[in-house]
Design a protein around this motif. Structure first.
Motif: not given
Length: 498
Positions: A97-104, A359-363, A417-426
């Motif tokens: 995967p290229k990044n966290g969204l691609d991985a999901i 395929n592991i995403v660190i959120g 194997e590991v990608t990342y996804l950062f979620w900015v709070d609402h």
């Protein structure tokens, strides 16, 4: 300003380099393929190539996952003129995967794990963003395994007392269960890995459930300690977690005696498919009517759907209510690396056993608590002293990313194997203040430029006006946990955006 330049330049260069490498690899492989048919046959080694060619001719030697092209020079000298990846190597570039969204998104065709680190909006057992995301992702892609946890909070169980060697396997997010040598503990159905069929969406205020189809062939994985001394044993069991509370199975006694000394062991229990198992189920260590005899220690319990060919398992790596990313990363860095490696190794093991690349995403989510941070400097390479500023948030996230990448490299695992996804709070009720605005700006620009990283701006999913109009706010900051509003609304919008 120098910090901005340094981050942006280094991160974008790495990303651009990866793109360029992939494109060059593909072009090189095509060129090597075409040239091989013209004047550069492939030989076992340079000696064979020199023996079969005249001076000035070219030949190739296969070495690992690339072709090395040589020119036969005067004096039987093989001069390297180029290297080109094999077709398999080019395919491997595209397999990650290229990044966290691609991985999901790849959960539509393979199994994958999300491991989330976050503040009070993401909780291990209860309401919040974590539960809403887990439910909606499972509804979209299916679920294939419950999260890794020990799921054991029975009264009378110990949370310490093990040897230093066994302590290396304990992550404090999932306190290990322990019974001392010679002690006993009566069974109870009080806790366990609970699950519903994927696509079952329940009120988000209800108890946390994960999503595995109970009618399928199931495998219960458990990690437990073997001891050199004593004669301990335990059992695992499964029952329906709603009326009429029907027991499904209780295993035979599992011995904790180990001739190899104090060490961690893995076991599993297979359960055949049954169309009659509908509803809500739970797998427990030490079910009612049974007894644990010490010494006993368990660190992991997980239920796998053996029939699922794709889907998401949503795990919690670390959560802390009311704390900023600085506190979360500090806590993670303080852990024993061996315990984290043990945890990630188990995530990888089940995926590899299915014949796929892990395929592991660190959120990670943050924003609200960052505004109150006073501890400094930040934990990354920039060491920012403006503790509640945007650069400190970015730096602390990058410190978490670097730590996990370093764990991967320490084991010789491929960091792709590991990608990342950062979620900015609402946005808070009333709208973003200057700090939240700064967090969104820096994470959607410089944060999104970090290697293998995606950034989700929750304000772009659901506006403050819409959250207010749907009565989603509880106290001006936290959101309700009912279907169609609050965290569930955010999760629905996120999944729809994939």
């Amino acid at each position: 300003m120098a910090n901005f330049t340094l981050v942006k330049g280094a991160s974008l260069a790495e990303i651009n380099s990866k793109v360029a490498d992939a494109q060059a690899a593909q072009a090189g492989a095509e060129a090597a393929r075409d040239a091989a048919f013209v004047n550069a046959d492939i030989y076992a080694d340079t000696a064979a190539g020199l023996a079969a060619t005249a001076e000035g001719d070219q030949f190739q030697v296969l070495s690992g996952d690339e072709f090395i092209r040589y020119r036969h020079d005067t004096g039987d000298v093989a001069t390297e003129v180029g290297r080109f990846p094999t077709a398999a190597a080019v395919a491997a570039i595209d397999s990650y995967p290229k990044n966290g969204l691609d991985a999901i998104k790849r959960a539509a065709s393979q199994v994958m794990d999300v491991v989330w680190y976050g503040n009070s909006h993401v909780v291990k057992d209860g309401k919040g963003l974590r539960k809403a995301l887990a439910a909606r992702l499972a509804q979209q892609f299916g679920g294939w395994a419950t999260p890794i946890d020990v799921y054991f909070n029975q009264s009378g169980i110990g949370a310490s007392g093990w040897s230093a060697d066994l302590g290396k396997f304990v992550i404090d997010t999932f306190p290990a269960a322990y019974v001392a040598n010679g002690a006993t503990l009566a069974g109870s159905w009080t806790s366990g890995a609970t699950f519903l069929a994927p696509g079952t969406i329940v009120d988000n205020a209800a108890a946390t459930r994960s999503f595995v189809d109970p009618t399928h062939n199931l495998r219960v994985h458990y990690q437990y300690a073997g001891f050199a001394a004593g004669a301990g044993s335990f059992k695992i069991g499964m029952r329906q977690q709603e009326s009429p509370w029907t027991p499904i199975f209780t295993s035979d006694a599992i011995s904790t005696v180990s001739a190899a000394g104090d060490t961690m062991l893995m076991g599993h229990y297979d359960l055949a498919a049954s169309a009659g198992r509908t509803g809500y189920y739970g797998v427990m260590i030490n079910p009612s009517g049974q007894t644990i005899t010490g010494p006993f220690m368990a660190t992991m319990l997980r239920v796998e759907d053996r029939d699922a060919t794709h889907g998401v398992s949503f795990n919690t790596g670390f959560t802390a209510g009311g704390y900023s990313l600085y506190y979360i990363v500090t806590s993670v860095l303080a852990k024993d690396d061996n315990a984290e490696i043990n945890y990630f190794a188990e995530l990888r093991r089940l995926q590899i056993a299915r014949g796929q690349t892990p395929n592991i995403v660190i959120g990670c989510n943050e924003g609200h608590n960052q505004r109150n941070e006073t501890l400094q400097p930040s934990l990354g390479r920039r060491a920012i002293t403006d503790s509640d500023g945007p650069l400190a948030l970015l730096d602390n996230f990058e410190a978490l990313q670097r730590h996990i990448d370093d764990l991967w490299r320490s084991q010789g695992w491929d960091v792709r194997e590991v990608t990342y996804l950062f979620w900015v709070d609402h946005p808070p009720q009333g709208g973003d203040d200057a700090e939240m605005t700064g967090y969104r700006q820096i994470m959607t620009t410089l944060g999104a430029a970090l290697p293998r990283t995606s950034v989700v701006d929750s304000a772009a999913l659901v506006s403050e006006a819409e959250l207010s109009s749907t009565s989603s706010y509880i106290d001006g900051l936290h959101l309700v946990n009912t279907l169609g509003a609050g965290y569930d609304l955010l999760a629905q919008r996120f999944v729809a955006s994939l």
